[in-house]
Design an enzyme around this catalytic site. Sequence first.
Site: not given
Ligand code: TYM
Length: 327
Positions: A192, A195, A111
């Site tokens: 992957k 969004k 990023k």
């Molecule tokens: P975020 O918002 O990018 O994504 C939310 C959840 O979706 C999963 N995910 C995927 N799983 C499978 N295939 C994909 N292509 C894919 N894209 C996203 C992510 O693994 C996630 O579980 N850093 C985290 C948010 C966060 C968080 C936390 C998660 C902040 N604090 C504490 C767990 C615990 C994130 O950016 O998720």
Amino acid sequence: MKRVFSGVQPTGNIHLGNYLGALRQFVELQEEYQCLYCIVDLHAITVPQDPKELRKHILDVAALYLAVGVDPKKSIVFVQSDVPGHSELGWILTCSSYTGELSRMTQFKAKSHNKASAPAGLFTYPVLMAADILLYDTDVVPVGTDQKQHIELCRDLAIRVNNTRKKTFVVPEGRYLKAGARIMSLDDPSKKMSKSAENIHSRISLLDEPSKIKKSIMKATTDSEGIIRFDKEEKPGLSNLINIYSALSDKTVDDIVAMYEGKGYGDFKKDLVEITVDALAPIKERFDEIRSSQELIDILEDGAEKANAIAEKTMARVKDNFGLGLK
Ligand code: TYM
């Protein structure tokens, strides 16, 4: 009762990867654990956000949690910035983190593009994520495999603090589902599903209309072999679609390959469109009911109160172990 924590960023376009990698697990875990599901708005501002859009996306994600089946009677659903302990613990953990380990995080590298003007929040993003998890003495963190490195850092920080001070934190475990742990982009299966990708046909968003779902799947990159078989190396596009099919239909990959023996990609994709539309229709319907209701706000306020009550106890212990404040 053991505790679960997870979060999703309120950045719009919540997609099948988010659903299959994370949200769907959230629902299953509610029966066995005390679950906290957070909308991580402080993480979202590590990149520029329009304030009006951000507020909208916070409520969208909250409504989606409920629409996929998160039950506010069983789980605590809340917005991260409504609980000050996240930022507070984030700073304390930043002081226990090494710049070397943070600069090795692949998401930061991807990023920040090596730019000196990359926001410092992108660099410390995983530390705030560790704070989210450790603030609630979390045992289990359901996430997609793309978050594995962040979970490992969280564990390292918890162990480091526990070893250098009094035992302060519970050391959590990541929980990664095999099917859906990593859903790839439909137009480029080496990346992957995300969004923020520019091409809307690279993903299926949970609120997409059936016509959009159809178009995205029919356009999805495959290969010219014309045989339906699972081979991530040679046929990453088709294998990703088989994975999605399997995750949404509860059929195994082998079942699917056997079902489509002698058939072409067109037949397979048409069925996948139907399966996907059927799986997402009830989610969209529930989302529309919940999104504009006062109940949604009440649930988030109640969730913040409950989360705060847990967080305050942890912060008192952390401050005590670090010698911060007057008592
Ligand atoms: P975020 O918002 O990018 O994504 C939310 C959840 O979706 C999963 N995910 C995927 N799983 C499978 N295939 C994909 N292509 C894919 N894209 C996203 C992510 O693994 C996630 O579980 N850093 C985290 C948010 C966060 C968080 C936390 C998660 C902040 N604090 C504490 C767990 C615990 C994130 O950016 O998720």
